[in-house]
Design a protein around this motif. Sequence first.
Motif, PDB file in Angstrom:
ATOM      1  N   VAL A  33      -9.448   2.206  -1.955  1.00  0.00           N
ATOM      2  CA  VAL A  33      -9.132   1.440  -0.747  1.00  0.00           C
ATOM      3  C   VAL A  33      -9.413  -0.049  -0.969  1.00  0.00           C
ATOM      4  O   VAL A  33      -8.638  -0.913  -0.546  1.00  0.00           O
ATOM      5  N   THR A  34     -10.497  -0.347  -1.649  1.00  0.00           N
ATOM      6  CA  THR A  34     -10.833  -1.742  -1.932  1.00  0.00           C
ATOM      7  C   THR A  34      -9.780  -2.392  -2.829  1.00  0.00           C
ATOM      8  O   THR A  34      -9.426  -3.562  -2.649  1.00  0.00           O
ATOM      9  N   LEU A  35      -9.243  -1.639  -3.788  1.00  0.00           N
ATOM     10  CA  LEU A  35      -8.203  -2.167  -4.671  1.00  0.00           C
ATOM     11  C   LEU A  35      -6.958  -2.560  -3.883  1.00  0.00           C
ATOM     12  O   LEU A  35      -6.305  -3.564  -4.201  1.00  0.00           O
ATOM     13  N   MET A  36      -6.620  -1.797  -2.857  1.00  0.00           N
ATOM     14  CA  MET A  36      -5.465  -2.154  -2.037  1.00  0.00           C
ATOM     15  C   MET A  36      -5.710  -3.476  -1.310  1.00  0.00           C
ATOM     16  O   MET A  36      -4.819  -4.315  -1.187  1.00  0.00           O
ATOM     17  N   GLY A  37      -6.929  -3.678  -0.852  1.00  0.00           N
ATOM     18  CA  GLY A  37      -7.249  -4.934  -0.169  1.00  0.00           C
ATOM     19  C   GLY A  37      -7.181  -6.135  -1.096  1.00  0.00           C
ATOM     20  O   GLY A  37      -6.943  -7.266  -0.657  1.00  0.00           O
ATOM     21  N   PRO A  74     -16.074  -0.971   1.724  1.00  0.00           N
ATOM     22  CA  PRO A  74     -14.762  -1.619   1.679  1.00  0.00           C
ATOM     23  C   PRO A  74     -14.685  -2.838   2.595  1.00  0.00           C
ATOM     24  O   PRO A  74     -13.864  -3.735   2.389  1.00  0.00           O
ATOM     25  N   ASP A  75     -15.574  -2.876   3.593  1.00  0.00           N
ATOM     26  CA  ASP A  75     -15.565  -3.991   4.544  1.00  0.00           C
ATOM     27  C   ASP A  75     -15.862  -5.325   3.861  1.00  0.00           C
ATOM     28  O   ASP A  75     -15.478  -6.382   4.352  1.00  0.00           O
ATOM     29  N   LEU A  76     -16.530  -5.294   2.724  1.00  0.00           N
ATOM     30  CA  LEU A  76     -16.751  -6.523   1.964  1.00  0.00           C
ATOM     31  C   LEU A  76     -15.419  -7.155   1.578  1.00  0.00           C
ATOM     32  O   LEU A  76     -15.216  -8.364   1.720  1.00  0.00           O
ATOM     33  N   MET A  77     -14.484  -6.322   1.082  1.00  0.00           N
ATOM     34  CA  MET A  77     -13.168  -6.846   0.711  1.00  0.00           C
ATOM     35  C   MET A  77     -12.360  -7.218   1.947  1.00  0.00           C
ATOM     36  O   MET A  77     -11.614  -8.201   1.938  1.00  0.00           O
ATOM     37  N   ARG A  78     -12.515  -6.448   3.023  1.00  0.00           N
ATOM     38  CA  ARG A  78     -11.801  -6.786   4.255  1.00  0.00           C
ATOM     39  C   ARG A  78     -12.165  -8.200   4.707  1.00  0.00           C
ATOM     40  O   ARG A  78     -11.294  -9.029   4.993  1.00  0.00           O
ATOM     41  N   THR A  79     -13.457  -8.469   4.804  1.00  0.00           N
ATOM     42  CA  THR A  79     -13.888  -9.775   5.301  1.00  0.00           C
ATOM     43  C   THR A  79     -13.533 -10.887   4.316  1.00  0.00           C
ATOM     44  O   THR A  79     -13.084 -11.959   4.721  1.00  0.00           O
ATOM     45  N   THR A 114       0.828  -1.209   0.000  1.00  0.00           N
ATOM     46  CA  THR A 114       0.000   0.000   0.000  1.00  0.00           C
ATOM     47  C   THR A 114       0.859   1.255   0.000  1.00  0.00           C
ATOM     48  O   THR A 114       0.545   2.230  -0.687  1.00  0.00           O
ATOM     49  N   SER A 115       1.953   1.241   0.761  1.00  0.00           N
ATOM     50  CA  SER A 115       2.814   2.420   0.849  1.00  0.00           C
ATOM     51  C   SER A 115       3.443   2.768  -0.488  1.00  0.00           C
ATOM     52  O   SER A 115       3.789   3.928  -0.742  1.00  0.00           O
ATOM     53  N   ILE A 116       3.597   1.767  -1.350  1.00  0.00           N
ATOM     54  CA  ILE A 116       4.146   2.009  -2.683  1.00  0.00           C
ATOM     55  C   ILE A 116       3.032   2.264  -3.697  1.00  0.00           C
ATOM     56  O   ILE A 116       3.091   3.197  -4.500  1.00  0.00           O
ATOM     57  N   ALA A 117       2.011   1.414  -3.652  1.00  0.00           N
ATOM     58  CA  ALA A 117       0.980   1.447  -4.697  1.00  0.00           C
ATOM     59  C   ALA A 117      -0.037   2.570  -4.523  1.00  0.00           C
ATOM     60  O   ALA A 117      -0.467   3.175  -5.514  1.00  0.00           O
ATOM     61  N   THR A 177      -6.182  -8.168   5.971  1.00  0.00           N
ATOM     62  CA  THR A 177      -6.288  -6.968   5.135  1.00  0.00           C
ATOM     63  C   THR A 177      -6.127  -5.669   5.917  1.00  0.00           C
ATOM     64  O   THR A 177      -6.077  -4.595   5.310  1.00  0.00           O
ATOM     65  N   SER A 178      -6.037  -5.743   7.236  1.00  0.00           N
ATOM     66  CA  SER A 178      -6.087  -4.517   8.042  1.00  0.00           C
ATOM     67  C   SER A 178      -4.925  -3.573   7.768  1.00  0.00           C
ATOM     68  O   SER A 178      -5.122  -2.382   7.518  1.00  0.00           O
ATOM     69  N   SER A 179      -3.692  -4.083   7.839  1.00  0.00           N
ATOM     70  CA  SER A 179      -2.538  -3.216   7.617  1.00  0.00           C
ATOM     71  C   SER A 179      -2.610  -2.567   6.248  1.00  0.00           C
ATOM     72  O   SER A 179      -2.406  -1.356   6.094  1.00  0.00           O
ATOM     73  N   CYS A 180      -2.922  -3.361   5.236  1.00  0.00           N
ATOM     74  CA  CYS A 180      -2.992  -2.881   3.853  1.00  0.00           C
ATOM     75  C   CYS A 180      -4.072  -1.820   3.682  1.00  0.00           C
ATOM     76  O   CYS A 180      -3.816  -0.713   3.187  1.00  0.00           O
ATOM     77  N   MET A 181      -5.294  -2.120   4.106  1.00  0.00           N
ATOM     78  CA  MET A 181      -6.412  -1.218   3.859  1.00  0.00           C
ATOM     79  C   MET A 181      -6.441  -0.041   4.828  1.00  0.00           C
ATOM     80  O   MET A 181      -6.886   1.059   4.467  1.00  0.00           O
ATOM     81  N   ASN A 182      -5.972  -0.234   6.059  1.00  0.00           N
ATOM     82  CA  ASN A 182      -5.907   0.887   6.998  1.00  0.00           C
ATOM     83  C   ASN A 182      -4.917   1.936   6.511  1.00  0.00           C
ATOM     84  O   ASN A 182      -5.175   3.141   6.593  1.00  0.00           O
ATOM     85  N   LEU A 183      -3.759   1.484   6.025  1.00  0.00           N
ATOM     86  CA  LEU A 183      -2.791   2.430   5.479  1.00  0.00           C
ATOM     87  C   LEU A 183      -3.339   3.111   4.228  1.00  0.00           C
ATOM     88  O   LEU A 183      -3.051   4.286   3.971  1.00  0.00           O
TER      89      LEU A 183
END
Length: 428
Positions: free
Chosen positions: A244-248, A398-403, A112-115, A322-328
């Motif tokens: 945000v969903t794409l990152m997840g 976005p929670d759909l992708m998280r779960t 996420t930090s790069i993309a 997915t938390s670290s990825c989507m939270n960032l």
Amino acid sequence: MHDKDQTAAGGQGKFALVSIRLPVALTFAALVGGLVAGIAGAALGAPALVSDIAGLVGGLWLRALQMTIIPLVAALLVLGLVQMILAARVGTVARRMIAIMVAVQLAGGAFTSIAMPSLLKAFPVPEGASAFLAQGSGDVGEVPGVLDFFTSLVSPNIIAAAAETAMLPLTIFFVMFAVAITRLPEDQGERLLGFFHALGNVMLLIIGWVLAAAPVGVFGLAYGVGVQSGGGAFAALGHYVLTVTLMGTFVFLLAYVIAAVQGRTGLLAFAKAVLPAQAVALSTQSSLASLPAMLDSAGRLSLRASTAEFVLPLAVVIFRATSSCMNLAVVYYIAALAGVEVPPAIAVAGIIIASVISLSAVSLPGSISFVVSIGPIALAMGVPIEPLALLVAVEMLPDLMRTLGNVTANVAVTSAVDRSAEGAEAPV
């Protein structure tokens, strides 16, 4: 875990957290209604007093939400880290599981930090999105230089650090605090954990009361955004949800790689086996509700029952892939709104803090974990947290992708642990 009905099931067993039901549908409706009312008010020339009152109501609700972040994060960090450390002592299987979980969190955060910054440069934030900052204080935290960053890692006064919401030294302190608790005599450790358990429950009750008023607060904040941005606010929200969903999606696909490489499972076989669990995940938006289906998926993959019955329940509690990825991703989106440039050193700090919080914070409803998990990351990276008060209203999307990503990764990690532990004694 993120629950569609937003009922907290934040812990397991002795240190279970209180249950809270949150008005997710009403909050989303208030966001839409507030934006529409603001757009109409601007078009019809509504008195400025209406915007002032709406801003006052929304601002008070936002302040009430912010006041619980530091004590709640402290309690959850200590409780979660101690549980993870104790789990690692169970045996080799637990240590392998935690090692894979840490790697997934760090990989997701690094991606996420790069993309995310690159994605936002290619597809910039819509102009109307700037109004999301206007409803807060508008203060943007100072992004320190490299030397100042390393100096800030340790605070000489932890109370002052808490007062200044300095998340870097606070996170390091509470990580050390949790490790130290596990080295104390059992009776002393139990007393300290009891204190943090009670503190966490009290803060959850307070934040539950605050979030119960979310429809009112969000309506007030959204009204001001609608007045300033017009229909651009809806475009901004759609842009936010999509990026945000794409990152997840990265972590979702990474789960298949883990299953194929470490789990030595064919991609097609894994996809077929995990499909029922994914269907339950999408329909319930709950990792806990998906647990029986995940156990069934493990059986379809011919994984040992002893491994699945140990890894999957524990993963539901401490692993949100997915938390670290989507939270960032949320933090970088807000940084783009505020025009904050995140230097490499701060990006690395964000990855570490996002991973620590994701691995240590016990399972909470999506709306609570959204604020509790993302707020500290934003504060540490010098990014304003005010937009979270409105973005939480669309978290159900976005929670759909998280779960989906969490459930898929749980099964993948179980397959990896089971294959790597072949020949070793599984926990009973």
